[in-house]
Design a protein around this motif. Structure first.
Motif, PDB file in Angstrom:
ATOM      1  N   GLY A   1      27.103  -7.217  83.992  1.00 43.87           N
ATOM      2  CA  GLY A   1      28.116  -8.234  83.723  1.00 43.87           C
ATOM      3  C   GLY A   1      27.602  -9.649  83.847  1.00 43.87           C
ATOM      4  N   MET A   2      26.328  -9.853  83.509  1.00 50.72           N
ATOM      5  CA  MET A   2      25.711 -11.170  83.661  1.00 50.72           C
ATOM      6  C   MET A   2      26.110 -12.117  82.545  1.00 50.72           C
ATOM      7  N   LYS A   3      26.016 -13.383  82.845  1.00 49.75           N
ATOM      8  CA  LYS A   3      26.204 -14.429  81.851  1.00 49.75           C
ATOM      9  C   LYS A   3      24.940 -15.287  81.817  1.00 49.75           C
ATOM     10  N   GLY A   4      24.844 -16.123  80.813  1.00 50.14           N
ATOM     11  CA  GLY A   4      23.681 -16.986  80.682  1.00 50.14           C
ATOM     12  C   GLY A   4      23.707 -18.126  81.676  1.00 50.14           C
ATOM     13  N   LEU A   5      22.581 -18.820  81.754  1.00 54.02           N
ATOM     14  CA  LEU A   5      22.510 -19.992  82.620  1.00 54.02           C
ATOM     15  C   LEU A   5      23.302 -21.138  81.993  1.00 54.02           C
ATOM     16  N   PRO A   6      23.919 -21.985  82.782  1.00 55.65           N
ATOM     17  CA  PRO A   6      24.648 -23.134  82.233  1.00 55.65           C
ATOM     18  C   PRO A   6      23.722 -24.036  81.423  1.00 55.65           C
ATOM     19  N   LYS A   7      24.210 -24.518  80.285  1.00 55.17           N
ATOM     20  CA  LYS A   7      23.378 -25.368  79.434  1.00 55.17           C
ATOM     21  C   LYS A   7      22.934 -26.637  80.150  1.00 55.17           C
ATOM     22  N   SER A   8      23.756 -27.078  81.092  1.00 52.89           N
ATOM     23  CA  SER A   8      23.408 -28.301  81.824  1.00 52.89           C
ATOM     24  C   SER A   8      22.160 -28.117  82.681  1.00 52.89           C
ATOM     25  N   GLU A   9      21.856 -26.843  83.007  1.00 54.47           N
ATOM     26  CA  GLU A   9      20.688 -26.560  83.850  1.00 54.47           C
ATOM     27  C   GLU A   9      19.448 -26.217  83.031  1.00 54.47           C
ATOM     28  N   LEU A  10      19.591 -26.189  81.720  1.00 56.19           N
ATOM     29  CA  LEU A  10      18.479 -25.783  80.859  1.00 56.19           C
ATOM     30  C   LEU A  10      17.809 -26.996  80.213  1.00 56.19           C
ATOM     31  N   PRO A  11      16.512 -26.906  80.007  1.00 52.81           N
ATOM     32  CA  PRO A  11      15.843 -27.988  79.264  1.00 52.81           C
ATOM     33  C   PRO A  11      16.313 -27.983  77.811  1.00 52.81           C
ATOM     34  N   LYS A  12      16.376 -29.149  77.216  1.00 55.02           N
ATOM     35  CA  LYS A  12      16.787 -29.249  75.819  1.00 55.02           C
ATOM     36  C   LYS A  12      15.570 -29.108  74.915  1.00 55.02           C
ATOM     37  N   PHE A  13      15.765 -28.334  73.848  1.00 59.18           N
ATOM     38  CA  PHE A  13      14.661 -28.045  72.935  1.00 59.18           C
ATOM     39  C   PHE A  13      14.023 -29.343  72.425  1.00 59.18           C
ATOM     40  N   GLY A  14      14.870 -30.285  72.031  1.00 58.74           N
ATOM     41  CA  GLY A  14      14.363 -31.546  71.495  1.00 58.74           C
ATOM     42  C   GLY A  14      13.552 -32.318  72.511  1.00 58.74           C
ATOM     43  N   ASP A  15      14.033 -32.320  73.763  1.00 60.79           N
ATOM     44  CA  ASP A  15      13.312 -33.046  74.812  1.00 60.79           C
ATOM     45  C   ASP A  15      11.968 -32.393  75.111  1.00 60.79           C
ATOM     46  N   VAL A  16      11.966 -31.047  75.118  1.00 58.28           N
ATOM     47  CA  VAL A  16      10.713 -30.341  75.386  1.00 58.28           C
ATOM     48  C   VAL A  16       9.689 -30.652  74.304  1.00 58.28           C
ATOM     49  N   MET A  17      10.129 -30.590  73.043  1.00 61.71           N
ATOM     50  CA  MET A  17       9.220 -30.871  71.937  1.00 61.71           C
ATOM     51  C   MET A  17       8.786 -32.337  71.937  1.00 61.71           C
TER      52      MET A  17
END
Length: 649
Positions: free
Chosen positions: A335-351
């Motif tokens: 019953g897991m859910k994904g990590l909150p988007k606020s806690e994830l690096p943004k693709f654009g920022d990483v690139m």
């Protein structure tokens, strides 16, 4: 000389790395200089041309034995007398192979006929090589080498198929030490020509932060899915593992980040360690580098490196697809859910911040596939690019000292591979000159009764057993000589045969009882190593079917069939693997009963068999099972909702 530093993991059940010495002051400068020179010599030959096989191989082993005896103590208690003895061993080992380097042209001219000095130094070289292997990976391979050497001398005393005329000491030294048919055969040739330069590339990429970019990109894309942290581990480890050269080093490289993430996301420690282990292990069969084993396979088969990489593409994808399915279904069960988007690096920022660090990977692919440079020349120029690119941004700049440390680390990292490959050359020579290789192949074929399916099962089991505890390259070499010929005798394409044994040799790292990659994951997850090993076997179980798929469906290796055949085989294979994952997890839209799981398994096997009728039957049964299970699950949810409304009212 320096104090001894133990790199053993905290978990008592896991001892992956043997302790190394750490030096300070002038001794440290000497070790650093030898290591950097080691890397630079082979960087030079990668661009400006390799030397003759005996010269190139002996130069590799001069540095290898020199550094192993200086860095790896032979006893648990490292005292002054052991350090002095190791310096003596280092000098003797270097001298033994330096003689081959100096006289390589003369040796070729006289057909490897030994002189007195050769007989003495050859014996010294073999003994010190066995000891060097023991210090780096433990007793398993040295014992095997010793058994084969005894077998070489005592051939007349063995019964039946094992009996042979016996090899004299002079003949043994000639074959093993003075020709390219023993220590300096294909495995060492591959390490000297290709592997070291790619290990340098991996080290330079790691020092520049490319590994972190892989993880951040994976998190930005998959982090918000259910069980997203585990999917990040799968993707990041596949990318990093391709260039790492070792399943265990991959676990330790990416697992330090992904395992805590998975545990925080709700996975049990043993599951987190297992998922990372399975993902990291697959990196050894993931192009373009395949843990450096691709170069050895190309040499063994007498084909181009690119041919090996092309054939490995679909099987490696299927391996990770199977793991991806297993992870997703595990997350659904919990019953897991994904990590909150606020806690994830943004693709654009990483690139934006680190995307330029991926340029060397693109350069490597371009040079090998478009420009058609040799692998070593492609790696050389990619290393140059990898050293320059980080300097383009202040945040990623790498100091000269860091680059030198990368060259040193590369030299140290290749020591185990070089020593193991040289040791494997001894086994290869004995097997070929005693006729044992042919006899073993004949015996396995006889046991199979001439039935390919039984032969494949026997081969898979033998590959798992022989591969346990061995580094990827060593496992493949042993299996390529001992096991692969049996498949070829039954009409299996040589590429498919070698891929089959490589695959099972690699996944022996997640197969109990010697699941070294899983034990590494357990040390980071702080979980029970045995439980983690069993769990890694469960997560990787769906992938165990992949080698059988490309034996019966060579389209998956891109060596046969039209584009339509390849596409359909791939689609049916993916659906079949999904069915296997569902069967193993016992979950689709909800938990499945035993009958549903059995029917799903049958449909999966039908899909995997590359026959039109079986594929049609398999996909039809698959659709029926999925539809009925969906309807049943929906009815259960409606009934549960109605019951809640009744209770509320």
């Amino acid at each position: 000389m320096g104090k001894r530093i133990f790199n053993r993991k905290k978990d008592k059940d896991f001892e992956e790395t043997i302790s190394t010495r750490q030096y300070k002051g002038i001794p440290n400068i000497i070790i650093m200089s030898i290591s950097v020179l080691f890397s630079l010599v082979f960087l030079y030959t990668s661009q400006f041309g390799v030397m003759a096989p005996l010269a190139q191989g002996s130069m590799l082993l001069i540095f290898t034995l020199l550094l192993i005896f200086l860095l790896f103590p032979g006893l648990k208690t490292d005292r002054k007398w052991t350090k002095i003895l190791d310096i003596l061993f280092a000098i003797l080992g270097a001298v033994a192979f330096f003689r081959v380097f100096l006289t390589h042209e003369e040796l070729v001219a006289r057909g490897g006929q030994p002189e007195l000095a050769d007989l003495i130094l050859g014996g010294v070289a073999i003994v010190l090589l066995i000891e060097a292997i023991r210090r780096t990976i433990g007793w398993a391979l040295p014992i095997l080498i010793i058994i084969f050497l005894i077998y070489a001398f005592a051939g007349p005393y063995f019964p039946g198929l094992l009996q042979h005329a016996g090899m004299s000491y002079e003949r043994t030294i000639q074959v093993i030490y003075l020709t390219t048919e023993g220590i300096f055969t294909t495995p060492v040739k591959a390490v000297a020509n290709f592997v070291l330069v790619f290990i340098i590339l991996g080290s330079v990429l790691q020092s520049s932060g490319t590994g972190k970019v892989f993880i951040d990109l994976s998190m930005s894309i998959f982090g918000f899915f259910r069980g997203g942290s585990a999917k990040v581990a799968v993707i990041a480890s596949s990318l990093f593992g391709s260039v790492s050269g070792s399943a265990v080093s991959n676990v330790m490289g990416t697992g330090t980040i992904t395992i805590p993430l998975m545990k925080a996301n709700g996975f049990k420690g043993r599951s987190a360690g297992a998922i990372e282990a399975v993902a990291s292990t697959g990196g050894q069969i993931m192009p373009p580098v395949m843990g450096a084993v691709a170069f050895v396979m190309a040499e063994m088969l007498g084909v181009s490196y690119l041919a090996v990489v092309i054939s490995a593409i679909i099987p490696s994808i299927l391996y990770y697809v199977s793991l991806f399915f297993m992870v997703d279904l595990e997350a659904a069960k919990l019953g897991m859910k994904g990590l909150p988007k606020s806690e994830l690096p943004k693709f654009g920022d990483v690139m934006k911040n680190g995307g330029h660090l991926l340029i060397p990977i693109l350069v490597l692919i371009f040079l090998m596939s478009v420009v058609h440079f040799s692998p070593q020349k492609s790696a050389f120029w990619t290393i140059i690019v990898a050293m320059i690119v980080p300097q383009l941004r202040r945040s990623t700049r790498v100091s000269f000292k860091t680059l030198m440390l990368s060259l040193k680390d590369s030299a140290v990292n290749v020591l185990i591979v070089a020593a193991v490959c040289a040791g494997a050359g001894i086994i290869i020579a004995v097997m070929l000159y005693t006729g044992l290789a042919l006899n073993i192949s004949s015996l396995i074929v006889q046991l199979s009764g001439g039935t390919l399916s039984i032969l494949l099962i026997l081969t898979a089991v033998a590959s798992l057993i022989l591969g346990m505890g061995l580094p990827t390259t060593a496992a493949y070499i042993v299996l390529a000589v001992l096991i692969a010929p049996t498949l070829s005798q039954m009409g299996v394409d040589p590429m498919a045969a070698h891929m089959f044994v490589l695959y099972f040799g690699v996944i022996s790292a997640i197969t109990p009882p010697v699941a070294v990659a899983a034990f590494a994951g357990a040390s980071l997850a702080k979980s029970n190593p045995i439980q983690t090993g069993v769990t890694s076997f469960r997560f990787g179980a769906a992938g165990f079917i992949v080698p059988f798929m490309f034996i019966y469906g060579p389209e998956l290796l891109l060596i046969d069939g039209s584009i339509t055949d390849i596409f359909l085989t791939l689609v049916f294979s993916i659906v079949g693997i999904f069915g296997i994952a569902v069967t193993l997890q016992g979950y689709l839209f909800n938990f499945m009963n035993i009958i549903e799981r059995l029917l799903m398994f049958i449909s999966s096997i039908l899909l995997i068999i590359p026959e039109t009728l079986s594929s049609v039957l398999g996909i039809s049964l698959f659709i029926i099972i999925v539809t009925l299970h969906y309807i049943k699950t929906k009815h259960k949810k409606v009934a549960a909702t109605d019951q809640e409304l009744t209770i509320d009212s």
